[in-house]
Design a protein around this motif. Structure first.
Motif, PDB file in Angstrom:
ATOM      1  N   LEU A   1       0.824  -1.205   0.000  1.00 42.01           N
ATOM      2  CA  LEU A   1       0.000   0.000   0.000  1.00 42.01           C
ATOM      3  C   LEU A   1       0.860   1.258   0.000  1.00 42.01           C
ATOM      4  O   LEU A   1       0.566   2.234  -0.712  1.00 42.01           O
ATOM      5  N   ALA A   2       1.924   1.230   0.790  1.00 51.69           N
ATOM      6  CA  ALA A   2       2.790   2.404   0.860  1.00 51.69           C
ATOM      7  C   ALA A   2       3.525   2.630  -0.454  1.00 51.69           C
ATOM      8  O   ALA A   2       3.541   3.755  -0.992  1.00 51.69           O
ATOM      9  N   GLU A   3       4.123   1.577  -0.986  1.00 50.37           N
ATOM     10  CA  GLU A   3       4.983   1.729  -2.162  1.00 50.37           C
ATOM     11  C   GLU A   3       4.199   1.956  -3.450  1.00 50.37           C
ATOM     12  O   GLU A   3       4.615   2.736  -4.308  1.00 50.37           O
ATOM     13  N   ARG A   4       3.060   1.274  -3.575  1.00 49.03           N
ATOM     14  CA  ARG A   4       2.356   1.289  -4.861  1.00 49.03           C
ATOM     15  C   ARG A   4       1.180   2.259  -4.900  1.00 49.03           C
ATOM     16  O   ARG A   4       0.734   2.627  -5.985  1.00 49.03           O
ATOM     17  N   VAL A   5       0.671   2.653  -3.727  1.00 43.10           N
ATOM     18  CA  VAL A   5      -0.522   3.504  -3.726  1.00 43.10           C
ATOM     19  C   VAL A   5      -0.226   4.882  -3.146  1.00 43.10           C
ATOM     20  O   VAL A   5      -0.375   5.905  -3.830  1.00 43.10           O
ATOM     21  N   PHE A   6       0.220   4.942  -1.898  1.00 46.43           N
ATOM     22  CA  PHE A   6       0.269   6.222  -1.197  1.00 46.43           C
ATOM     23  C   PHE A   6       1.536   7.035  -1.486  1.00 46.43           C
ATOM     24  O   PHE A   6       1.461   8.253  -1.650  1.00 46.43           O
ATOM     25  N   ASN A   7       2.693   6.394  -1.514  1.00 41.62           N
ATOM     26  CA  ASN A   7       3.905   7.168  -1.788  1.00 41.62           C
ATOM     27  C   ASN A   7       3.863   7.880  -3.141  1.00 41.62           C
ATOM     28  O   ASN A   7       4.230   9.061  -3.232  1.00 41.62           O
ATOM     29  N   PRO A   8       3.412   7.230  -4.223  1.00 38.82           N
ATOM     30  CA  PRO A   8       3.348   7.954  -5.509  1.00 38.82           C
ATOM     31  C   PRO A   8       2.412   9.165  -5.471  1.00 38.82           C
ATOM     32  O   PRO A   8       2.631  10.135  -6.209  1.00 38.82           O
ATOM     33  N   LEU A   9       1.408   9.152  -4.625  1.00 37.54           N
ATOM     34  CA  LEU A   9       0.473  10.274  -4.562  1.00 37.54           C
ATOM     35  C   LEU A   9       1.123  11.559  -4.071  1.00 37.54           C
ATOM     36  O   LEU A   9       0.718  12.661  -4.457  1.00 37.54           O
ATOM     37  N   LEU A  10       2.156  11.411  -3.198  1.00 43.26           N
ATOM     38  CA  LEU A  10       2.775  12.587  -2.591  1.00 43.26           C
ATOM     39  C   LEU A  10       4.237  12.749  -2.990  1.00 43.26           C
ATOM     40  O   LEU A  10       5.009  13.391  -2.280  1.00 43.26           O
ATOM     41  N   MET A  11       4.597  12.203  -4.119  1.00 41.93           N
ATOM     42  CA  MET A  11       5.891  12.500  -4.716  1.00 41.93           C
ATOM     43  C   MET A  11       5.726  13.696  -5.655  1.00 41.93           C
ATOM     44  O   MET A  11       4.607  14.028  -6.053  1.00 41.93           O
ATOM     45  N   PRO A  12       6.827  14.384  -5.998  1.00 39.67           N
ATOM     46  CA  PRO A  12       6.697  15.486  -6.971  1.00 39.67           C
ATOM     47  C   PRO A  12       5.994  15.018  -8.238  1.00 39.67           C
ATOM     48  O   PRO A  12       6.365  14.002  -8.838  1.00 39.67           O
ATOM     49  N   GLY A  13       4.952  15.722  -8.632  1.00 44.57           N
ATOM     50  CA  GLY A  13       4.146  15.332  -9.773  1.00 44.57           C
ATOM     51  C   GLY A  13       3.018  14.392  -9.443  1.00 44.57           C
ATOM     52  O   GLY A  13       2.247  14.014 -10.325  1.00 44.57           O
ATOM     53  N   GLY A  14       2.901  13.977  -8.160  1.00 52.88           N
ATOM     54  CA  GLY A  14       1.848  13.058  -7.761  1.00 52.88           C
ATOM     55  C   GLY A  14       0.484  13.725  -7.742  1.00 52.88           C
ATOM     56  O   GLY A  14       0.354  14.955  -7.730  1.00 52.88           O
ATOM     57  N   ALA A  15      -0.548  12.920  -7.693  1.00 49.11           N
ATOM     58  CA  ALA A  15      -1.918  13.424  -7.788  1.00 49.11           C
ATOM     59  C   ALA A  15      -2.294  14.332  -6.630  1.00 49.11           C
ATOM     60  O   ALA A  15      -3.157  15.199  -6.782  1.00 49.11           O
ATOM     61  N   LEU A  16      -1.678  14.152  -5.464  1.00 50.25           N
ATOM     62  CA  LEU A  16      -2.044  14.954  -4.288  1.00 50.25           C
ATOM     63  C   LEU A  16      -0.976  15.990  -3.921  1.00 50.25           C
ATOM     64  O   LEU A  16      -1.018  16.569  -2.833  1.00 50.25           O
ATOM     65  N   GLU A  17      -0.051  16.240  -4.854  1.00 44.25           N
ATOM     66  CA  GLU A  17       1.053  17.158  -4.544  1.00 44.25           C
ATOM     67  C   GLU A  17       0.541  18.543  -4.151  1.00 44.25           C
ATOM     68  O   GLU A  17       1.045  19.139  -3.178  1.00 44.25           O
ATOM     69  N   HIS A  18      -0.434  19.074  -4.855  1.00 44.90           N
ATOM     70  CA  HIS A  18      -0.873  20.451  -4.637  1.00 44.90           C
ATOM     71  C   HIS A  18      -2.087  20.557  -3.710  1.00 44.90           C
ATOM     72  O   HIS A  18      -2.609  21.651  -3.523  1.00 44.90           O
ATOM     73  N   SER A  19      -2.514  19.457  -3.132  1.00 47.99           N
ATOM     74  CA  SER A  19      -3.638  19.493  -2.182  1.00 47.99           C
ATOM     75  C   SER A  19      -3.165  19.006  -0.821  1.00 47.99           C
ATOM     76  O   SER A  19      -2.748  19.806   0.021  1.00 47.99           O
ATOM     77  N   VAL A  20      -3.175  17.713  -0.625  1.00 47.66           N
ATOM     78  CA  VAL A  20      -2.708  17.150   0.648  1.00 47.66           C
ATOM     79  C   VAL A  20      -1.230  17.457   0.860  1.00 47.66           C
ATOM     80  O   VAL A  20      -0.779  17.673   1.997  1.00 47.66           O
ATOM     81  N   GLY A  21      -0.473  17.526  -0.227  1.00 47.63           N
ATOM     82  CA  GLY A  21       0.956  17.786  -0.119  1.00 47.63           C
ATOM     83  C   GLY A  21       1.277  19.116   0.543  1.00 47.63           C
ATOM     84  O   GLY A  21       2.323  19.270   1.165  1.00 47.63           O
ATOM     85  N   ARG A  22       0.396  20.089   0.405  1.00 46.81           N
ATOM     86  CA  ARG A  22       0.639  21.385   1.043  1.00 46.81           C
ATOM     87  C   ARG A  22       0.584  21.286   2.571  1.00 46.81           C
ATOM     88  O   ARG A  22       1.208  22.076   3.268  1.00 46.81           O
ATOM     89  N   ALA A  23      -0.171  20.330   3.074  1.00 49.13           N
ATOM     90  CA  ALA A  23      -0.288  20.159   4.525  1.00 49.13           C
ATOM     91  C   ALA A  23       0.744  19.183   5.069  1.00 49.13           C
ATOM     92  O   ALA A  23       1.354  19.429   6.119  1.00 49.13           O
ATOM     93  N   LEU A  24       0.968  18.073   4.371  1.00 49.96           N
ATOM     94  CA  LEU A  24       1.843  17.016   4.898  1.00 49.96           C
ATOM     95  C   LEU A  24       3.243  17.045   4.314  1.00 49.96           C
ATOM     96  O   LEU A  24       4.149  16.409   4.860  1.00 49.96           O
ATOM     97  N   GLY A  25       3.431  17.757   3.217  1.00 51.23           N
ATOM     98  CA  GLY A  25       4.725  17.766   2.566  1.00 51.23           C
ATOM     99  C   GLY A  25       4.757  16.801   1.400  1.00 51.23           C
ATOM    100  O   GLY A  25       3.902  15.920   1.262  1.00 51.23           O
ATOM    101  N   VAL A  26       5.749  16.970   0.547  1.00 49.97           N
ATOM    102  CA  VAL A  26       5.893  16.156  -0.657  1.00 49.97           C
ATOM    103  C   VAL A  26       7.291  15.548  -0.660  1.00 49.97           C
ATOM    104  O   VAL A  26       8.266  16.209  -0.294  1.00 49.97           O
ATOM    105  N   GLY A  27       7.387  14.301  -1.095  1.00 57.01           N
ATOM    106  CA  GLY A  27       8.682  13.650  -1.180  1.00 57.01           C
ATOM    107  C   GLY A  27       8.651  12.263  -0.583  1.00 57.01           C
ATOM    108  O   GLY A  27       7.585  11.746  -0.212  1.00 57.01           O
ATOM    109  N   PRO A  28       9.811  11.604  -0.471  1.00 57.08           N
ATOM    110  CA  PRO A  28       9.869  10.244   0.074  1.00 57.08           C
ATOM    111  C   PRO A  28       9.274  10.182   1.480  1.00 57.08           C
ATOM    112  O   PRO A  28       9.518  11.047   2.320  1.00 57.08           O
TER     113      PRO A  28
END
Length: 465
Positions: free
Chosen positions: A377-404
Motif C-alpha cells: 500500500l505504501a509503495e504502490r498507492v500512497f507514496n506515488p500520490l505525494l511525490m513530486p508530480g503526484g496526484a495529491l502534490e498540490h492538495s494534501v501535499g501542502r499540509a503534509l509535505g511532498v517527497g519520500p
C-alpha cells in the motif's frame, strides 16, 4: 467478601495494594525477568540470521512463523487450559521454552543452526504462547481482586516497556562481550527464575464444569458461544479486530517514514522515547488503577492514541515524531488495561481459558494481514500520490509535505482518522456504554493462600481426555 464494596483502588497506598496482589506480583516479577532474557535472545538471533543470510525476506517469514500457529491453535489451547491446572500449564510452557533455548544452543555448538530451525522453533514458541496467554489471564483473574484488574494489566504493560527499553541496549553489549552463547545461557537462567516464582505460589483451580465432559471441539466452541451471547462483548472484540487491522501497519511503516528525513541514530532515539512513554504509562496505570468506567477507559485511551498516530504524519519533524511516539505509548496502557479488566470481570473462571483464547484469536487475526498489506500500500498507492508530480502534490501535499515517506505519513493520518471513527461508533452504542451494568460480573474465585508452597498436583490431562 464483597469485592465491589472495597475502597477504591486509587485511594489505597501502593504497598497495601501490592500486598493484596502478592501472589500475582511474585509471578509478575518472574515473568519480567524471563521477558528480559527472551528479549535478549529475540534481539540477538535475528541479527545473527541477517548477518549469516543477508536476507530481509527471512524476517517476513519469521513473523508468520511466530504468529500463525498462535492464531490456529488458540481455541483448542483455551479449552485445554480450562481442563488443566493453570499453574501447571505455565510451568510446562516456561520449561519447554527453556528447553528450546538449549536446543538453539546445541544447534549453534554443532554448527548446524539454520534459518529454518529458528522458524520451526518460533512456530513452537508461538503455539506455547497460545497456552500461556489464556492461562496467565485466568491466573490473573484468580489472584487479583476485581478492583485491581486494570492495575495488574498496567503492570504487564510496564514489564513489556522495561524489556523493550533494556533488551536492545543490553543485547548490543552482550553480543560483543559474551557472544550469542552467553546470551542464550542468560535466557535459560531467566526461564528458571520464572519457573521458580510459579512454583512458589498457588493459583486457585477453576470450578469444575457442570455436566459430563464433552469433546474438545465442543468445549472450544463454548468460548465463542459465551462471547456471541453477549453482544456488547462481541462488539468490543470486533472493535479491536478492526483497530488492529490498521494499527498493525504502524510498526512496519514507521522506520521507512522516519528514515526518509532522519538518520538511523535519530530513529533509534525517537523510538527510545516511545519506550520511555510506555514505561511511564505502565507505571502510571499501575499506581492509578484506571478509571471507574472501563468502557470510558477504552474509548478515551483509543481517541488519545488516534490523535498521536495522526501527529506522526503531520510534518517530517523528528521532535514531533518523538513526542507523538512518547504520547502514543504513554496512553497505550489505558485502553488495553481497561479492556482487559472488562474481560476479567465478566468471564467465569471455568470459562476463562476458552474465552481468552477466542478473544486473542479474533482480535489478532487481522495483524498478519495488516503487516503484509502495509508495504505494498505504501509503495504502490500512497507514496506515488505525494511525490513530486503526484496526484495529491498540490492538495494534501501542502499540509503534509511532498517527497519520500510522505505517502506513509498520509497513511498514518488516515489510520488515526479511522481509529477515531470506529471508536466513536463503539461509544455511540447504548449497549456498549452500559456493558458493565448490563453484563453481570462473574463470581469471584475462592481465595487461596498467597505465595504459599504448592502441594503436589496431578499432571495435565492428555488432549483427548
Amino acid at each position: 467478601m464483597n469485592d465491589t464494596a472495597a475502597p477504591p483502588a486509587e485511594r489505597q497506598p501502593i504497598l497495601k495494594v501490592l500486598g493484596e496482589m502478592r501472589a500475582f506480583t511474585v509471578i509478575w516479577l518472574g515473568q519480567l525477568v524471563s521477558g528480559l532474557g527472551s528479549g535478549l535472545t529475540g534481539f540477538a538471533l535475528p541479527v545473527w540470521i541477517y548477518q549469516e543470510t543477508g536476507s530481509a525476506e527471512a524476517f517476513g517469514l519469521l513473523f508468520f512463523a511466530a504468529t500463525i500457529p498462535a492464531v490456529l491453535t488458540a481455541p483448542f489451547a483455551g479449552a485445554l487450559v480450562d481442563r488443566w491446572d493453570r499453574r501447571r500449564v505455565l510451568l510446562v510452557a516456561d520449561g519447554l521454552s527453556a528447553l528450546m533455548t538449549l536446543g538453539i544452543a546445541a544447534l549453534l555448538y554443532t554448527g548446524r543452526f539454520e534459518v529454518w530451525h529458528f522458524m520451526a522453533l518460533s512456530a513452537v514458541g508461538s503455539a506455547l504462547g497460545s497456552f500461556q496467554y489464556p492461562a496467565f489471564g485466568a491466573a490473573m483473574g484468580a489472584l487479583v481482586p476485581k478492583r485491581h484488574f486494570a492495575r495488574a494489566s498496567g503492570m504487564m504493560q510496564t514489564s513489556d516497556a522495561i524489556a523493550g527499553i533494556l533488551t536492545p541496549v543490553l543485547a548490543g553489549v552482550l553480543v560483543v562481550t559474551v557472544g550469542l552463547w552467553g546470551i542464550l545461557l542468560i535466557d535459560f537462567a531467566t526461564f528458571l527464575v520464572a519457573v521458580g516464582t510459579l512454583a512458589a505460589v498457588r493459583i486457585p483451580s477453576a470450578p469444575p464444569a457442570e455436566g459430563p465432559r464433552r469433546g474438545l471441539l465442543h468445549e472450544a466452541h463454548d468460548g465463542w458461544v459465551f462471547v456471541r451471547e453477549r453482544p456488547a462483548l462481541l462488539f468490543l472484540l470486533f472493535y479491536w479486530m478492526a483497530s488492529n487491522l490498521v494499527t498493525g501497519m504502524i510498526n512496519p511503516l514507521l522506520s521507512p517514514m522516519v528514515l526518509s528525513f532522519a538518520t538511523p541514530a535519530e530513529l533509534g532515539a525517537a523510538m527510545s522515547m516511545g519506550g520511555v512513554g510506555l514505561l511511564l504509562g505502565g507505571l502510571a496505570m499501575s499506581a492509578w488503577g484506571g478509571p471507574r468506567s472501563n468502557v470510558l477507559g477504552v474509548v478515551s485511551g483509543q481517541l488519545l492514541t488516534a490523535a498521536s498516530v495522526v501527529a506522526l504524519g503531520l510534518r517530517p519533524s523528528l521532535p514531533l515524531v518523538a513526542a507523538a511516539l512518547f504520547f502514543q505509548l504513554f496512553v497505550a496502557p489505558l485502553p488495553q488495561a481497561s479492556s482487559q479488566a472488562i474481560w476479567l470481570s465478566k468471564t467465569p473462571q471455568q470459562m476463562m481459558g476458552r474465552v481468552f483464547a477466542i478473544r486473542r484469536m479474533i482480535a489478532l487475526s487481522t495483524m498478519p494481514v495488516a503487516t503484509l498489506a502495509a508495504g505494498p500500500l505504501a509503495e504502490r498507492v500512497f507514496n506515488p500520490l505525494l511525490m513530486p508530480g503526484g496526484a495529491l502534490e498540490h492538495s494534501v501535499g501542502r499540509a503534509l509535505g511532498v517527497g519520500p515517506g510522505r505517502g506513509i505519513a498520509l497513511m498514518f493520518v488516515l489510520i488515526g482518522g479511522f481509529m477515531v471513527a470506529i471508536t466513536l461508533v463503539l461509544y455511540a452504542s447504548p449497549r456498549m456504554r452500559r456493558l458493565e451494568e448490563e453484563i453481570p460480573d462473574a463470581a469471584p474465585p475462592r481465595p487461596a493462600p498467597e505465595a504459599a508452597p504448592a502441594a503436589p498436583e496431578p499432571q495435565p490431562a492428555a488432549a483427548g481426555a
